[in-house]
Design a protein around this motif. Structure first.
Motif, mmCIF file in Angstrom:
data_model
loop_
_atom_site.group_PDB
_atom_site.id
_atom_site.type_symbol
_atom_site.label_atom_id
_atom_site.label_comp_id
_atom_site.label_asym_id
_atom_site.label_seq_id
_atom_site.Cartn_x
_atom_site.Cartn_y
_atom_site.Cartn_z
ATOM 1 N N GLU A 446 50.520 25.338 68.061
ATOM 2 C CA GLU A 446 50.717 24.712 69.372
ATOM 3 C C GLU A 446 49.577 23.736 69.662
ATOM 4 N N ALA A 447 48.357 24.161 69.325
ATOM 5 C CA ALA A 447 47.188 23.312 69.568
ATOM 6 C C ALA A 447 47.260 22.049 68.707
ATOM 7 N N LYS A 448 47.699 22.232 67.491
ATOM 8 C CA LYS A 448 47.834 21.103 66.567
ATOM 9 C C LYS A 448 48.729 20.027 67.178
ATOM 10 N N GLY A 449 49.776 20.485 67.850
ATOM 11 C CA GLY A 449 50.692 19.562 68.510
ATOM 12 C C GLY A 449 49.997 18.742 69.590
ATOM 13 N N ARG A 450 48.917 19.293 70.140
ATOM 14 C CA ARG A 450 48.143 18.563 71.158
ATOM 15 C C ARG A 450 46.956 17.836 70.526
ATOM 16 N N GLY A 451 46.903 17.823 69.199
ATOM 17 C CA GLY A 451 45.819 17.123 68.513
ATOM 18 C C GLY A 451 44.521 17.901 68.472
ATOM 19 N N LYS A 452 44.575 19.201 68.726
ATOM 20 C CA LYS A 452 43.361 20.031 68.734
ATOM 21 C C LYS A 452 43.355 20.967 67.527
#
Lengths: 784, 163
Positions: A446-452
């Motif tokens: 999920e974080a990856k989807g926000r670029g994190k």
């Protein structure tokens, strides 16, 4: 549990004065005729003193006197000492160099005290200090411990050749080498444990007052252990005999270890008071605190851990260089040895361990115990290694730890400690659940989807607290015993004073110690006063550090209460014509069990003091003293899990979740214990993310000498913490307490760094993990 | 030397001070109001926060002469008509202090924070607005709780237990 007894969340009795501004810290003290001091300090990291010209300073407005090192030596004041003897592997004693309270012919770090100016006002003292002319001949300096060991490095003390104080070992080296040679897998790391500045919010201060009429000294000082200060200043520094020296540590604004030690300033203020005939007060400014408070940590370590084919640890070898700074502080030799290598077994069953520690002089501030003291360094070494091993072996970090946990107690480690009790799996399971460890990969996606970049890391720590059994520490070199004393005074109307050798500087003893008495006697905590911090009131004590006030200090109170109760029961039995064995104490009354006969507590106390009708031959009064010497260390343990998100564009780390699951044994006041965990975790996160002490390696100047340059954790650097406790009562003391003061600072740094390295996919990262370092590590990383 | 005259905690005070005297020194050393603390020399720590004409300031970053003619409130004067100000009571109830050294500054900052945010406070705002106050003991966890609870109590929404 009663509403004010053991286990209750009682709001603190001491808070009223602090929240209304009525606290009394050393800087708040005013003594008639008091004058102000400023110290002249070395601006150089290493220099010869060719001469000191004080005449211009002496002529400045308001100046009473300027005093220098030659004078303090001439008056027979002794050098500062380290109070714990450590022997090198070859049997030779540690090489302690001389530390004069005021430097005589040489300075060894920036901030080394050279002279004291006493003047009418603080401002005048400072102005005059700047007018003292010291003729220095600069010498080369060395600030990093590994560099100080190299051939050709600047030499600090003639006593310590090659700057080596000791080369110490613990464990069986041959057995460890054999185990590692046969290991199916080995993990090797090089680890730096960054130097920290404790930074209690109240700067150190001292007020020395020599009373000529009584030939008696009083010292108000920011101390965690005023009795130890009196003992050391009397027995070793020759300031005054103990009966002529009163040390008072009033409200003290935090310590974290840095206020254990006896520093030059309190010695010099006492001496200067006699020389000048006026009370002398000195208060450090923050930069003085940065320069001269004992720092913490500063280890360089190589570690090698071996596993068998089934992933059980077979051996651990650790080689550490510890930077002790320019002089040996009071307990500096014990911190990187007996408080460090003895914890290298962690929560794990490790058959062979060897730890080697070389302690080194450098041109930096002295280094000594800071919250955790050796145990954070051991935990960091172990828990970084375990996490790395799990990654290299491709197994769950949680399950690798679980597989290697010590599961039966008592457990003798190969490095002195005998763990009495614990349930490491219980804290691990509690933390895994609270952190939703199983659901992490979904959150990472999920974080990856926000670029994190999201990462998770854990740490399973154990510490040795309840410091400490006197005979045991004596056999290891300690110069003092580490028992505690208590006196319980019941007044004639039944109110109670408890005098304790423990010292509260934020821990809330005035509340928790009163809760214990309330539990035992059934009286309200408002009728109980806790008295501490004054050598004229409390006969003797060893103070507060090493999470010892509950496990050791309160145990002494229990022993004194046992005696008070025994006498009270005798009197009650006599008054009610009952058998002593039938008397019970409940709700502020002494009762004859099974009858309606009672004597209220206040009436019993009055009877003890009127002494009109006491058992034949009994002394009047109701006051008892006890000393408690622990039989073992206590072993708090727990599991911390940290979850971070990193912005790959900036390298900034945000802690999105922090879970702590701790086993502190029995708990007196959960609210206060939680507060201790919050504060400890914040300091550990500070170490991991923010706090780095930097000396210029050439000049030895402390670059991070203010809050503008040294990053203290602030409210928006931290999350709210999710904490819980699991309980295995400590079998070694009457209350079953293990201690909670240091755990947070011990367990949290590896959890944070394990989380960040998980997020960025590289192990090449040192503390503090600043955005710049994380960003750079990320750029050079290839995901594992 | 300069003359100063101000109202401190509702009382008119006058004095003659060295020009370089900071307000915090005047409060502590001349007036004996030692509840206001000095924790640094770079106006970073916030232990010295007082209210000057109703607004929070760091009393280490202003000269006593600059405060002349103003009204100053220190921690000692925060609750003139009550045992405790609701923010003081909240710090006690929620264990928002340990050693107590940063506490007066924290409380004075918190009261001003409530004034500056009439719409109410949330955790993020509190953490952000505590930027100028350092605590080494509590990890801020219970300070944040205390400020939120104190803000509620000041707005009259909830009762905070008096000590």
């Amino acid at each position: 549990m009663g509403i004010e007894g053991i286990g209750a969340r009682v709001a603190r009795k001491e808070d009223k004065r602090f929240i209304t501004g009525a606290g009394r810290y050393v800087d708040d003290m005013v003594v008639p005729g008091m004058k102000h001091a400023a110290f002249v300090r070395s601006p150089h990291a290493h220099a010869q003193i060719k001469g000191i010209d004080v005449e211009a300073a002496r002529a400045m407005p308001g100046v009473i006197d300027v005093l220098v090192g030659k004078q303090i030596k001439a008056d027979g004041i002794g050098n500062l000492i380290c109070g714990w003897m450590v022997h090198s592997k070859d049997g030779s004693p540690m090489k302690m160099g001389a530390w004069s309270p005021l430097a005589v012919d040489r300075v060894r770090y920036v901030g080394d005290a050279v002279a004291i100016v006493v003047a009418e006002t603080k401002g005048q003292a400072r102005d005059a200090a700047e007018a003292v002319e010291v003729d220095y001949a600069e010498l080369d300096a060395v600030t990093e411990a590994p560099a100080a060991l190299e051939g050709g490095a600047p030499q600090l003390h003639p006593e310590a050749e090659g700057n080596l104080i000791f080369d110490w070992g613990l464990g069986d080296e041959a057995a460890t080498d054999t185990a590692l040679a046969s290991a199916a897998h080995t993990v090797e790391l090089e680890i730096v444990n960054n130097r920290l500045v404790p930074n209690a919010m109240e700067p150190r201060a001292a007020l020395g007052h020599y009373n000529k009429a009584e030939d008696h000294y009083t010292c108000w000082t920011t101390s965690q252990n005023p009795h130890v200060a009196r003992l050391v200043m009397s027995a070793f520094y020759n300031v005054a005999p103990e009966n002529k020296l009163r040390v008072i540590a009033p409200d003290v604004g935090g310590g974290f270890g840095s206020k254990i030690y006896i520093y030059p300033e309190e010695i010099v203020c006492l001496w200067a008071s006699k020389k000048t005939g006026v009370p002398v007060k000195w208060v450090a400014d923050r930069t003085e605190s940065f320069l001269t408070d004992a720092h913490g940590r500063d280890h360089h370590t190589k570690v090698k851990m071996g596993f068998d084919a089934d992933h059980r640890i077979v051996g651990l070898k650790v080689d550490t260089i510890a930077n002790l700074g320019a002089y040996m502080s009071l307990f500096s030799s014990a911190t990187p040895t007996y408080l460090y290598a003895t914890l290298l077994s962690g929560q794990y069953d490790i058959p062979a361990i060897y730890g080697n520690v070389r302690a080194v002089y450098t041109n930096t501030a002295p280094v000594d115990a800071y919250r955790g003291a050796g145990r954070p360094e051991a935990t960091y070494v172990l828990e970084r290694t375990m996490e790395t091993a799990a990654r290299q072996l491709g197994v769950s970090p949680a399950e690798l730890r679980r597989k290697n946990f010590v599961k039966s107690f008592p457990h003798q480690t190969p490095v002195i400690m005998n763990y009495d009790t614990g349930d490491f799996a219980a804290s691990l399971d509690a933390a895994l659940k609270e952190a939703d460890y199983a659901g992490f990969e979904k959150r990472r996606e999920e974080a990856k989807g926000r670029g994190k970049l999201r990462g998770i890391g854990m740490s399973c720590y154990i510490e040795a607290c309840g410091i400490a059994p006197s005979a045991a520490v004596g056999s290891l070199g300690a110069g003092v015993g580490l028992w505690e004393s208590a006196e319980v005074r019941v007044n004639a109307v039944g109110t109670i004073e408890v005098l304790t050798g423990s010292h509260s500087h934020g821990q809330g003893h005035e509340t928790t110690f009163a809760q214990l008495v309330s539990q035992r006697l059934g009286v309200g905590i408002d009728t109980i006063n806790i008295v501490h911090g004054d050598t004229d009131k409390v006969q003797m004590g060893m103070g507060t550090y090493g999470s010892r006030s509950g496990a050791v200090g309160m145990s002494a109170i229990v022993k004194a209460l046992d005696k008070v109760e025994a006498k009270a029961k005798k009197i009650a039995a006599h008054l009610m014509e009952a058998d002593e064995g039938d008397i019970v104490i409940e709700n502020g009354e002494l009762k004859v069990a099974g009858t309606d006969k009672t004597v209220p507590w206040f009436q019993l106390a009055l009877a003890a003091y009127t002494a009109h009708n006491l058992p034949q031959g009994m002394e009047p009064g109701l006051k008892e003293t006890a000393f408690y010497d622990p039989t073992n260390f206590t072993f708090p343990a727990g599991c911390y899990i940290c979850e971070v998100e990193i912005d790959p564009d900036t390298g900034r780390t945000e802690i999105v979740q922090f879970v702590a699951a701790d086993d502190f044994g029995n708990i007196i006041n959960p609210m206060i214990v939680e507060g201790q965990v919050h504060g400890g975790v914040a300091q550990g996160i500070g170490q991991a993310l923010l706090e780095g002490t930097r000396y210029d390696e050439t000049t030895g100047q402390l670059i991070t000498a203010s809050f503008m340059d040294y990053t203290m954790p602030r409210a928006d650097d931290l999350p709210s913490f999710r904490i819980s406790t699991q309980t295995t009562p400590c079998p070694g003391n009457p209350l079953g307490i293990k201690g909670c003061g240091e755990a947070g600072a011990i367990g949290s740094p590896p959890a944070v760094i394990n989380a960040i390295t998980d997020a960025i996919g590289t192990n090449e990262l040192t503390m503090p993990a600043t955005p710049q370092k994380v960003w750079a590590a990320l750029r050079s990383a290839t995901r594992h | 030397m300069s003359d100063v005259s101000m109202v401190v905690n509702g009382r008119k005070v006058t004095g003659n001070v060295e020009d370089r005297t900071l307000l915090v020194q005047y409060l502590r050393e001349n007036l004996g109001l030692t509840g206001t603390h000095v924790g640094c020399d770079t106006s970073q720590c916030g232990a010295c926060v007082v209210h000057l004409d109703g607004k929070a300031i760091k009393s280490c970053s202003i000269l006593a002469v600059q405060a002349s003619g103003s009204e100053v409130t220190t921690i000692e004067g925060l609750a003139p008509d009550a045992d405790l100000h609701p923010m003081q009571a909240a710090f006690k109830e929620h264990h928002g202090l340990q050693c107590g050294f940063c506490t007066p500054g924290m409380i004075m900052t918190a009261v001003d924070m409530v004034r500056r945010h009439p719409g109410g406070l949330d955790e993020k705002t509190v953490r952000n607005d505590l930027e100028g106050n350092i605590c080494r003991c509590t990890g801020y966890h219970n300070i944040v709780k205390s400020v939120l609870a104190g803000a509620e109590a000041m707005s009259g929404k909830t009762e905070t237990k008096a000590a």
